[in-house]
Scaffold this motif. Structure first.
Motif, PDB file in Angstrom:
ATOM      1  N   GLY A 108       0.697  -1.474  -0.521  1.00  0.00           N
ATOM      2  CA  GLY A 108       0.189  -0.131  -0.349  1.00  0.00           C
ATOM      3  C   GLY A 108       0.257   1.259   0.482  1.00  0.00           C
ATOM      4  N   TYR A 109       2.013   1.416  -0.985  1.00  0.00           N
ATOM      5  CA  TYR A 109       3.002   2.688   0.076  1.00  0.00           C
ATOM      6  C   TYR A 109       2.433   3.295  -1.344  1.00  0.00           C
ATOM      7  CZ  TYR A 109       5.503   0.829   3.564  1.00  0.00           C
ATOM      8  OH  TYR A 109       5.615   0.215   5.390  1.00  0.00           O
ATOM      9  N   ALA A 110       2.900   2.616  -2.264  1.00  0.00           N
ATOM     10  CA  ALA A 110       2.168   3.349  -3.929  1.00  0.00           C
ATOM     11  C   ALA A 110       1.150   3.978  -3.477  1.00  0.00           C
ATOM     12  CB  ALA A 110       2.899   2.811  -5.140  1.00  0.00           C
ATOM     13  N   MET A 111       0.343   3.606  -3.341  1.00  0.00           N
ATOM     14  CA  MET A 111      -0.742   4.412  -3.126  1.00  0.00           C
ATOM     15  C   MET A 111      -1.527   5.359  -2.270  1.00  0.00           C
ATOM     16  SD  MET A 111      -4.420   3.893  -4.197  1.00  0.00           S
ATOM     17  CE  MET A 111      -4.939   2.276  -4.521  1.00  0.00           C
ATOM     18  N   GLU A 112      -0.512   4.948  -0.655  1.00  0.00           N
ATOM     19  CA  GLU A 112      -0.344   5.978  -0.047  1.00  0.00           C
ATOM     20  C   GLU A 112       0.840   7.688  -0.397  1.00  0.00           C
ATOM     21  OE1 GLU A 112       2.070   6.361   4.626  1.00  0.00           O
ATOM     22  OE2 GLU A 112       0.667   4.385   4.060  1.00  0.00           O
ATOM     23  N   ALA A 113       1.840   7.599  -1.334  1.00  0.00           N
ATOM     24  CA  ALA A 113       2.951   8.267  -1.834  1.00  0.00           C
ATOM     25  C   ALA A 113       1.404   9.200  -2.300  1.00  0.00           C
ATOM     26  CB  ALA A 113       3.725   7.573  -2.124  1.00  0.00           C
ATOM     27  N   ALA A 114       1.349   8.256  -4.141  1.00  0.00           N
ATOM     28  CA  ALA A 114       0.260   8.845  -4.525  1.00  0.00           C
ATOM     29  C   ALA A 114       0.065  10.458  -4.477  1.00  0.00           C
ATOM     30  CB  ALA A 114      -0.014   7.901  -5.595  1.00  0.00           C
ATOM     31  N   ARG A 115      -1.093   9.235  -2.994  1.00  0.00           N
ATOM     32  CA  ARG A 115      -1.991   9.977  -2.798  1.00  0.00           C
ATOM     33  C   ARG A 115      -1.672  12.052  -2.267  1.00  0.00           C
ATOM     34  NH1 ARG A 115      -5.508   5.306  -0.768  1.00  0.00           N
ATOM     35  NH2 ARG A 115      -7.228   5.225  -2.331  1.00  0.00           N
ATOM     36  N   ALA A 116      -0.483  11.447  -1.761  1.00  0.00           N
ATOM     37  CA  ALA A 116      -0.216  12.183  -0.958  1.00  0.00           C
ATOM     38  C   ALA A 116       0.927  13.526  -2.117  1.00  0.00           C
ATOM     39  CB  ALA A 116       1.038  12.052  -0.393  1.00  0.00           C
ATOM     40  N   VAL A 117       0.621  12.767  -3.103  1.00  0.00           N
ATOM     41  CA  VAL A 117       1.338  14.002  -4.225  1.00  0.00           C
ATOM     42  C   VAL A 117       0.767  14.559  -5.243  1.00  0.00           C
ATOM     43  CG1 VAL A 117       2.342  13.694  -6.169  1.00  0.00           C
ATOM     44  CG2 VAL A 117       3.841  12.984  -4.418  1.00  0.00           C
ATOM     45  N   ILE A 118      -0.587  13.308  -5.583  1.00  0.00           N
ATOM     46  CA  ILE A 118      -1.637  14.489  -6.390  1.00  0.00           C
ATOM     47  C   ILE A 118      -2.601  15.423  -5.210  1.00  0.00           C
ATOM     48  CG2 ILE A 118      -4.259  13.703  -6.725  1.00  0.00           C
ATOM     49  CD1 ILE A 118      -3.569  10.923  -7.236  1.00  0.00           C
ATOM     50  N   ASP A 119      -2.734  15.474  -3.788  1.00  0.00           N
ATOM     51  CA  ASP A 119      -3.086  16.375  -2.777  1.00  0.00           C
ATOM     52  C   ASP A 119      -1.245  18.012  -3.006  1.00  0.00           C
ATOM     53  OD1 ASP A 119      -5.292  15.144  -1.869  1.00  0.00           O
ATOM     54  OD2 ASP A 119      -4.271  14.290   0.045  1.00  0.00           O
ATOM     55  N   TYR A 120      -0.533  17.273  -3.312  1.00  0.00           N
ATOM     56  CA  TYR A 120      -0.171  18.350  -3.209  1.00  0.00           C
ATOM     57  C   TYR A 120       0.012  19.125  -4.325  1.00  0.00           C
ATOM     58  CZ  TYR A 120       4.852  20.613  -3.287  1.00  0.00           C
ATOM     59  OH  TYR A 120       6.382  21.487  -3.361  1.00  0.00           O
ATOM     60  N   ALA A 121       0.567  18.291  -5.859  1.00  0.00           N
ATOM     61  CA  ALA A 121       0.103  18.609  -6.553  1.00  0.00           C
ATOM     62  C   ALA A 121      -1.954  19.804  -6.737  1.00  0.00           C
ATOM     63  CB  ALA A 121      -0.408  18.056  -7.809  1.00  0.00           C
ATOM     64  N   PHE A 122      -2.927  19.678  -6.317  1.00  0.00           N
ATOM     65  CA  PHE A 122      -4.130  19.854  -7.039  1.00  0.00           C
ATOM     66  C   PHE A 122      -3.382  20.973  -5.423  1.00  0.00           C
ATOM     67  CE2 PHE A 122      -5.405  16.420  -9.320  1.00  0.00           C
ATOM     68  CZ  PHE A 122      -5.068  16.420  -9.774  1.00  0.00           C
ATOM     69  N   GLY A 123      -3.217  21.008  -4.592  1.00  0.00           N
ATOM     70  CA  GLY A 123      -3.246  21.414  -3.092  1.00  0.00           C
ATOM     71  C   GLY A 123      -1.869  23.138  -3.940  1.00  0.00           C
ATOM     72  N   GLU A 124      -1.131  22.462  -3.400  1.00  0.00           N
ATOM     73  CA  GLU A 124       0.368  23.744  -3.303  1.00  0.00           C
ATOM     74  C   GLU A 124       0.502  23.763  -4.366  1.00  0.00           C
ATOM     75  OE1 GLU A 124       2.306  24.343  -1.328  1.00  0.00           O
ATOM     76  OE2 GLU A 124       0.276  23.159   0.450  1.00  0.00           O
ATOM     77  N   LEU A 125       0.557  23.054  -5.785  1.00  0.00           N
ATOM     78  CA  LEU A 125       1.664  23.772  -6.818  1.00  0.00           C
ATOM     79  C   LEU A 125      -0.280  24.206  -7.917  1.00  0.00           C
ATOM     80  CD1 LEU A 125       3.718  20.803  -7.802  1.00  0.00           C
ATOM     81  CD2 LEU A 125       4.192  22.851  -6.979  1.00  0.00           C
ATOM     82  N   LYS A 126      -1.101  24.027  -8.116  1.00  0.00           N
ATOM     83  CA  LYS A 126      -2.299  24.630  -8.347  1.00  0.00           C
ATOM     84  C   LYS A 126      -2.575  23.950  -9.386  1.00  0.00           C
ATOM     85  CE  LYS A 126      -3.620  27.439  -4.451  1.00  0.00           C
ATOM     86  NZ  LYS A 126      -4.032  26.339  -3.490  1.00  0.00           N
ATOM     87  N   VAL A 127      -2.321  22.692  -9.972  1.00  0.00           N
ATOM     88  CA  VAL A 127      -2.405  21.927 -11.247  1.00  0.00           C
ATOM     89  C   VAL A 127      -3.157  21.547 -11.864  1.00  0.00           C
ATOM     90  CG1 VAL A 127       0.163  20.995 -11.283  1.00  0.00           C
ATOM     91  CG2 VAL A 127      -1.777  19.317 -10.747  1.00  0.00           C
ATOM     92  N   LYS A 128      -3.685  22.061 -12.632  1.00  0.00           N
ATOM     93  CA  LYS A 128      -5.022  21.520 -13.386  1.00  0.00           C
ATOM     94  C   LYS A 128      -5.774  19.903 -13.517  1.00  0.00           C
ATOM     95  CE  LYS A 128      -6.768  26.104 -15.710  1.00  0.00           C
ATOM     96  NZ  LYS A 128      -5.461  26.675 -16.106  1.00  0.00           N
ATOM     97  N   ALA A 129      -4.575  19.554 -13.610  1.00  0.00           N
ATOM     98  CA  ALA A 129      -4.869  18.152 -14.168  1.00  0.00           C
ATOM     99  C   ALA A 129      -3.514  17.104 -14.149  1.00  0.00           C
ATOM    100  CB  ALA A 129      -5.324  17.509 -15.424  1.00  0.00           C
ATOM    101  N   LEU A 130      -3.277  16.150 -13.998  1.00  0.00           N
ATOM    102  CA  LEU A 130      -2.731  15.821 -13.782  1.00  0.00           C
ATOM    103  C   LEU A 130      -3.351  13.631 -14.791  1.00  0.00           C
ATOM    104  CD1 LEU A 130      -2.203  14.656  -9.735  1.00  0.00           C
ATOM    105  CD2 LEU A 130      -0.561  15.455 -11.528  1.00  0.00           C
ATOM    106  N   PHE A 131      -1.322  13.602 -15.470  1.00  0.00           N
ATOM    107  CA  PHE A 131      -1.413  12.539 -15.967  1.00  0.00           C
ATOM    108  C   PHE A 131      -0.634  11.467 -15.652  1.00  0.00           C
ATOM    109  CE2 PHE A 131       1.559  10.233 -18.754  1.00  0.00           C
ATOM    110  CZ  PHE A 131       0.781  10.065 -20.656  1.00  0.00           C
ATOM    111  N   ALA A 132      -1.067  10.182 -16.396  1.00  0.00           N
ATOM    112  CA  ALA A 132      -0.624   9.053 -15.404  1.00  0.00           C
ATOM    113  C   ALA A 132      -0.403   8.017 -16.813  1.00  0.00           C
ATOM    114  CB  ALA A 132      -0.871   8.668 -14.683  1.00  0.00           C
ATOM    115  N   GLY A 133       0.511   6.916 -16.344  1.00  0.00           N
ATOM    116  CA  GLY A 133       0.805   5.740 -17.767  1.00  0.00           C
ATOM    117  C   GLY A 133       1.417   5.051 -17.374  1.00  0.00           C
ATOM    118  N   HIS A 134       1.459   3.904 -17.891  1.00  0.00           N
ATOM    119  CA  HIS A 134       1.847   2.852 -17.124  1.00  0.00           C
ATOM    120  C   HIS A 134       1.987   1.635 -18.520  1.00  0.00           C
ATOM    121  CE1 HIS A 134      -1.993  -0.077 -18.147  1.00  0.00           C
ATOM    122  NE2 HIS A 134      -2.558   1.083 -17.187  1.00  0.00           N
ATOM    123  N   HIS A 135       3.178   1.036 -17.961  1.00  0.00           N
ATOM    124  CA  HIS A 135       3.611  -0.100 -19.192  1.00  0.00           C
ATOM    125  C   HIS A 135       1.319  -1.085 -19.131  1.00  0.00           C
ATOM    126  CE1 HIS A 135       5.248  -4.351 -20.405  1.00  0.00           C
ATOM    127  NE2 HIS A 135       6.245  -3.522 -21.228  1.00  0.00           N
TER     128      HIS A 135
END
Length: 173
Positions: A108-135
């Motif tokens: 569950g570490y990836a999920m926990e870390a990703a949630r924190a980064v999402i909050d940081y991106a939208f809260g602190e950095l004020k980004v409009k959207a996040l992109f993600a991709g995977h293999h």
């Protein structure tokens, strides 16, 4: 822990990469089980790991984001990295990414870390959207992005693997 912490969760602390982190970078990006998802040849050479570390340090200096190194709060053990890189800066869209060391998969570490980064991106950095991709074969990442609320948009060629990767967006609510 004599590292600067700039973000934390219940179990994790986020720091920033520095030149002394070669061993950590090698433990992560030198592991074929980790890099088979992000490299066409299935692994990164020592020089490529070094270049990746340098790229992360440079990105932090230039644009204030990177795939930040993660440490377990209690043990201070290196867990992997999770963070951002510019995807479409003019549209204020950043890319979310995470790579964990094998010992920390499935906890569950990836999920926990990703949630924190999402909050940081939208809260602190004020980004409009996040992109993600995977293999295309990485079902764990697909499932996780779905649980995080990312919506599939298209398959997009990812140069490092040479494959069409499923790609997603998460828009600010």
């Amino acid at each position: 822990m004599n590292r600067t912490t700039f973000l934390e969760t219940e179990r994790l602390v986020f720091s920033t990469w520095n030149e002394e982190d070669r061993a950590l970078a090698s433990a992560l990006w030198g592991d074929h089980e980790v890099t088979k998802w992000i490299s066409s040849k299935g692994f990164l050479s020592e020089d490529e790991v070094e270049a990746r570390l340098t790229q992360e340090i440079k990105r932090q200096e230039e644009v204030g984001v990177q795939y930040w190194p993660l440490f377990e709060k209690d043990s201070e053990v290196f867990v992997g990295c999770c963070g951002l890189c510019p995807y479409s800066p003019e549209e204020e869209i950043y890319e979310l990414g995470f790579h964990l060391t094998r010992d920390y998969w499935g906890k569950g570490y990836a999920m926990e870390a990703a949630r924190a980064v999402i909050d940081y991106a939208f809260g602190e950095l004020k980004v409009k959207a996040l992109f993600a991709g995977h293999h295309p074969d990485n079902e764990v990442s697909r499932h996780m992005l779905s649980k995080l609320g990312f919506q599939y948009v298209r398959d997009e060629r990812y140069e490092p693997t040479g494959l069409m990767h499923p790609s997603y967006l998460l828009k600010k609510e």
